[in-house]
Design a protein around this motif. Sequence first.
Motif, PDB file in Angstrom:
ATOM      1  N   ARG A 178       0.892  -1.176  -0.079  1.00  0.00           N
ATOM      2  CA  ARG A 178       0.057  -0.133   0.158  1.00  0.00           C
ATOM      3  C   ARG A 178       0.922   1.249  -0.030  1.00  0.00           C
ATOM      4  O   ARG A 178       0.474   2.331   0.394  1.00  0.00           O
ATOM      5  CB  ARG A 178      -0.781   0.051   1.069  1.00  0.00           C
ATOM      6  N   TYR A 179       2.132   1.265  -0.549  1.00  0.00           N
ATOM      7  CA  TYR A 179       2.989   2.206  -0.700  1.00  0.00           C
ATOM      8  C   TYR A 179       2.583   2.849  -1.921  1.00  0.00           C
ATOM      9  O   TYR A 179       2.168   2.251  -2.948  1.00  0.00           O
ATOM     10  CB  TYR A 179       4.499   1.861  -0.769  1.00  0.00           C
ATOM     11  N   ARG A 180       2.725   4.380  -1.872  1.00  0.00           N
ATOM     12  CA  ARG A 180       2.225   5.163  -3.043  1.00  0.00           C
ATOM     13  C   ARG A 180       3.302   5.700  -3.889  1.00  0.00           C
ATOM     14  O   ARG A 180       4.338   6.321  -3.475  1.00  0.00           O
ATOM     15  CB  ARG A 180       1.420   6.177  -2.596  1.00  0.00           C
ATOM     16  N   LEU A 181       3.325   5.690  -5.086  1.00  0.00           N
ATOM     17  CA  LEU A 181       4.135   6.416  -6.114  1.00  0.00           C
ATOM     18  C   LEU A 181       3.509   7.659  -6.463  1.00  0.00           C
ATOM     19  O   LEU A 181       2.358   7.286  -7.105  1.00  0.00           O
ATOM     20  CB  LEU A 181       4.865   5.402  -7.237  1.00  0.00           C
ATOM     21  N   GLY A 182       3.949   8.428  -6.067  1.00  0.00           N
ATOM     22  CA  GLY A 182       3.216  10.032  -6.500  1.00  0.00           C
ATOM     23  C   GLY A 182       4.043  10.761  -7.807  1.00  0.00           C
ATOM     24  O   GLY A 182       4.783  10.109  -8.520  1.00  0.00           O
ATOM     25  N   TYR A 183       3.895  12.002  -7.564  1.00  0.00           N
ATOM     26  CA  TYR A 183       4.656  12.664  -8.640  1.00  0.00           C
ATOM     27  C   TYR A 183       6.183  13.337  -8.137  1.00  0.00           C
ATOM     28  O   TYR A 183       6.789  14.014  -9.090  1.00  0.00           O
ATOM     29  CB  TYR A 183       3.992  14.147  -9.028  1.00  0.00           C
ATOM     30  N   GLY A 184       6.486  12.866  -7.027  1.00  0.00           N
ATOM     31  CA  GLY A 184       8.022  13.153  -6.747  1.00  0.00           C
ATOM     32  C   GLY A 184       7.985  14.647  -5.782  1.00  0.00           C
ATOM     33  O   GLY A 184       9.206  14.692  -5.308  1.00  0.00           O
ATOM     34  N   GLY A 185       7.094  15.019  -5.579  1.00  0.00           N
ATOM     35  CA  GLY A 185       7.288  16.324  -4.752  1.00  0.00           C
ATOM     36  C   GLY A 185       7.219  16.027  -3.302  1.00  0.00           C
ATOM     37  O   GLY A 185       7.761  16.829  -2.292  1.00  0.00           O
ATOM     38  N   GLY A 186       6.838  14.707  -2.819  1.00  0.00           N
ATOM     39  CA  GLY A 186       6.615  14.557  -1.530  1.00  0.00           C
ATOM     40  C   GLY A 186       5.661  15.475  -0.552  1.00  0.00           C
ATOM     41  O   GLY A 186       5.698  15.209   0.709  1.00  0.00           O
ATOM     42  N   TYR A 187       4.910  15.890  -1.254  1.00  0.00           N
ATOM     43  CA  TYR A 187       3.762  16.722  -0.367  1.00  0.00           C
ATOM     44  C   TYR A 187       3.046  16.004   0.354  1.00  0.00           C
ATOM     45  O   TYR A 187       2.562  16.437   1.634  1.00  0.00           O
ATOM     46  CB  TYR A 187       2.842  17.845  -1.413  1.00  0.00           C
ATOM     47  N   TYR A 188       2.256  14.985   0.011  1.00  0.00           N
ATOM     48  CA  TYR A 188       1.344  14.184   0.754  1.00  0.00           C
ATOM     49  C   TYR A 188       2.173  13.538   1.880  1.00  0.00           C
ATOM     50  O   TYR A 188       1.621  13.566   3.302  1.00  0.00           O
ATOM     51  CB  TYR A 188       0.606  13.033  -0.236  1.00  0.00           C
ATOM     52  N   ASP A 189       3.502  12.893   1.598  1.00  0.00           N
ATOM     53  CA  ASP A 189       4.154  12.304   2.811  1.00  0.00           C
ATOM     54  C   ASP A 189       4.488  13.258   3.830  1.00  0.00           C
ATOM     55  O   ASP A 189       4.300  13.004   4.952  1.00  0.00           O
ATOM     56  CB  ASP A 189       5.345  11.356   2.179  1.00  0.00           C
ATOM     57  N   ARG A 190       5.104  14.432   3.402  1.00  0.00           N
ATOM     58  CA  ARG A 190       5.323  15.370   4.430  1.00  0.00           C
ATOM     59  C   ARG A 190       4.156  16.205   5.267  1.00  0.00           C
ATOM     60  O   ARG A 190       4.119  16.323   6.403  1.00  0.00           O
ATOM     61  CB  ARG A 190       5.990  16.792   3.392  1.00  0.00           C
TER      62      ARG A 190
END
Length: 237
Positions: A178-190
């Motif tokens: 259930r790990y997510r690959l996003g757009y690389g900005g790290g905004y949701y993780d942060r």
Amino acid sequence: MADTEHRQPPPAPEIASPEEDPNATIQCSSPPCFMHELDPSWLGFMPWLEVRAWRKAQRARLIADRLAPPREARAVRDAAITPRIRAALPPMAGVVVGFYWPMRGEYDPRPLARALHAEGVQLALPVVVAKAAPMVFRPWFPGARLVPGIWDIPVPAEGEPVAPDLLLVPLVGFDAGRYRLGYGGGYYDRTLAAMPKRPTTIGIGFEQGSLATIHPQPHDIPMDVIVTEGRTVSAGQ
């Protein structure tokens, strides 16, 4: 309403994140460990520089694949996802739901958001207030005044920030953990790492985005649930 589907995100160096900038900082979801001192080949892990390059290539491939079907086929795909999201939602009394404005072939949650609003659910959209900083969420309702935000994605023009109890999160890719690959900005993780109370997260993507692993790093935070047009993935599955 702006059509953001074909807008291109800015070059990665403008987005301070560990995904594209090895010198960037991000709040981790767990304390640092000493795994970097172990031999990555013995562990079966890819070195971070290789992971970064691999993710960038996968991201480009998956976005292109996501945009390839005609609009009619993508509408059918979205229609299959909506009832799965509904089934994954907890009781909605008093719940604030954060959702997203779609771009580049993502599942469009706006019809669902309008339906939830009609049912009395409070909704919010994310707003990037500064680079390399957590996002805030401002209230959204049909007819709310929107202005262009980062990548020209519409965001609420005003409103005091609210704390979502549940987030609908877009995915470019995902894995069985259930790990997510996003757009690389790290905004949701942060943002998730900075929240005093972690909201329930429902990642939304497509089956074509399924990966064996995204090679998760310390800053990656898994979703509670992932929903696609074909299945729902939750803890223990």
